[in-house]
Motif scaffolding. Structure first.
Motif, PDB file in Angstrom:
ATOM      1  N   HIS A   1     -56.207 -25.797  16.646  1.00  0.00           N
ATOM      2  CA  HIS A   1     -55.694 -24.454  16.904  1.00  0.00           C
ATOM      3  C   HIS A   1     -54.163 -24.441  16.887  1.00  0.00           C
ATOM      4  N   GLU A   2     -53.556 -25.486  17.488  1.00  0.00           N
ATOM      5  CA  GLU A   2     -52.091 -25.552  17.488  1.00  0.00           C
ATOM      6  C   GLU A   2     -51.541 -25.742  16.079  1.00  0.00           C
TER       7      GLU A   2
ATOM      8  N   HIS B   1     -43.573 -17.935   9.216  1.00  0.00           N
ATOM      9  CA  HIS B   1     -42.715 -16.854   9.713  1.00  0.00           C
ATOM     10  C   HIS B   1     -41.254 -17.301   9.778  1.00  0.00           C
TER      11      HIS B   1
ATOM     12  N   LEU C   1     -52.864 -24.582  13.334  1.00  0.00           N
ATOM     13  CA  LEU C   1     -52.906 -23.258  12.684  1.00  0.00           C
ATOM     14  C   LEU C   1     -51.761 -22.379  13.162  1.00  0.00           C
ATOM     15  N   GLN C   2     -51.540 -22.389  14.489  1.00  0.00           N
ATOM     16  CA  GLN C   2     -50.434 -21.589  15.013  1.00  0.00           C
ATOM     17  C   GLN C   2     -49.086 -22.080  14.484  1.00  0.00           C
ATOM     18  N   GLY C   3     -48.913 -23.431  14.419  1.00  0.00           N
ATOM     19  CA  GLY C   3     -47.657 -23.978  13.909  1.00  0.00           C
ATOM     20  C   GLY C   3     -47.432 -23.617  12.455  1.00  0.00           C
ATOM     21  N   GLU C   4     -48.521 -23.636  11.644  1.00  0.00           N
ATOM     22  CA  GLU C   4     -48.355 -23.258  10.244  1.00  0.00           C
ATOM     23  C   GLU C   4     -47.945 -21.801  10.111  1.00  0.00           C
ATOM     24  N   SER C   5     -48.570 -20.931  10.957  1.00  0.00           N
ATOM     25  CA  SER C   5     -48.185 -19.513  10.895  1.00  0.00           C
ATOM     26  C   SER C   5     -46.740 -19.325  11.350  1.00  0.00           C
ATOM     27  N   CYS C   6     -46.342 -20.068  12.431  1.00  0.00           N
ATOM     28  CA  CYS C   6     -44.957 -19.971  12.912  1.00  0.00           C
ATOM     29  C   CYS C   6     -43.980 -20.519  11.873  1.00  0.00           C
TER      30      CYS C   6
END
Length: 337
Positions: free
Chosen positions: A227-228, A238, A230-235
């Protein structure tokens, strides 16, 4: 002589130059640098003379102290010699007295040792007599056992004398004690083996439980890490987009500043040695040009009571204006009708 020569040169410079004193707008007196230098040299010379006098006084005082110290050392040496002689006399007298006392003490100690030795020998003799009486009494009490052992030896007929029979029985007792000790040691080893087996079983069960709990925790950590990620890739995506926008905005700002710099310095013919990448220096140059233009406008306007803020700011920032820019501004101000 160097000090006298320096004083004569200073006096000659003061008499020949006679430079006028400057007065600032606030009414304070300011001397020329050369005058200040001469005054400083005169002060240094006076301080050097005072130091020389203090050195001479200190040298004389140290000489007097050295003489006093030498006299004190001589008196101390004489007193030390007298003290050594008196100490040697006291030591000799004390040594004679100690030797006499030591001989008397040795004689008394020798007499006491002889008396103590006699008392000790009498006590030892009395102890030996008491021990002889106890042994005789014990021998009489053990006579019945000797008769019993003789009867046993005669009935058995296997041994030649009583000591061999006693040695045989002692060997049997030793074998019995060794066998009992081995049996106890085997029983203790068996108990320890069962205890180790139980401990191994408990450790194995606890390790299995720990492995199961660690597996569950690792599975939870794997899900959280996924999950982290995925969040890191989105961040990261961005952040890359934001960085691209900021880079474009910075390039636009630098281009705008460069255009403003050229538009400001081209009409004024200011030759500023500023790199194309130095945006801050370009902004400083534009600001200086605008302040100079404001000052020129303030000078062309009718005089008003009170100080002009624009002119004041220009004088304060005048140290940062390039030489070519300052000359261009002055020339434009002088050519205005």
């Amino acid at each position: 002589m160097a000090l006298d020569l320096e004083e004569r040169l200073s006096r000659a410079f003061r008499d020949e130059l006679r430079l006028p004193e400057l007065h600032t707008a606030h009414g304070r007196m300011v001397l020329r640098p050369s005058t200040r230098l001469l005054l400083k040299r005169q002060e240094v010379a006076e301080v050097e003379r005072a130091l020389q006098r203090q050195r001479e006084e200190f040298r004389q005082r140290m000489e007097r102290l050295a003489q006093c110290r030498q006299q004190l050392d001589q008196r101390e040496q004489r007193l030390r010699d007298v003290g050594l002689k008196f100490t040697a006399f006291l030591k000799a007298s004390t040594a004679r007295q100690e030797r006499a006392l030591q001989r008397a003490a040795e004689a008394r100690a020798q007499a006491a040792e002889q008396d103590a030795e006699a008392v000790r020998l009498h006590q030892q003799l009395a102890g030996l007599q008491r021990r002889r009486d106890r042994l005789a009494q014990r021998l009489r009490s053990l006579q019945c056992f000797h008769s019993y052992l003789q009867d046993v030896l005669g009935r058995m007929g296997q041994f030649q004398d009583v000591p061999s029979m006693l040695a045989h029985f002692e060997a049997l007792l030793a074998v019995r004690a060794a066998l009992m000790q081995e049996a106890e040691a085997g029983q203790e080893r068996l108990v320890q083996g069962w205890a180790r087996l139980r401990g191994y079983r408990e450790e194995t069960l606890s390790e299995l439980l720990c492995i199961a709990s660690e597996r569950a925790q690792l599975h939870v950590c794997l899900e959280a890490a996924h999950h982290e990620v995925l969040q890191g890739e989105s961040c990261w995506a961005h952040a890359q987009s934001t960085a691209t926008e900021k880079t474009l905005l910075l390039a636009q700002i630098k281009l705008a500043v460069l255009n403003l710099f050229h538009l400001t310095t081209a009409p004024l013919k200011v030759h500023a040695d500023v790199a194309l990448e130095d945006t801050e220096a370009q902004l400083d140059t534009v600001l200086l040009c605008m302040q100079d233009l404001a000052a020129i406008c303030a000078e062309l306007r009718p005089r008003q009571p009170g100080p002009c803020p624009a002119a004041t700011s220009v004088h304060h920032r005048g140290a940062g204006v390039p030489p070519s820019h300052d000359g261009t501004t002055t020339a434009m101000a002088s050519t205005e009708p």
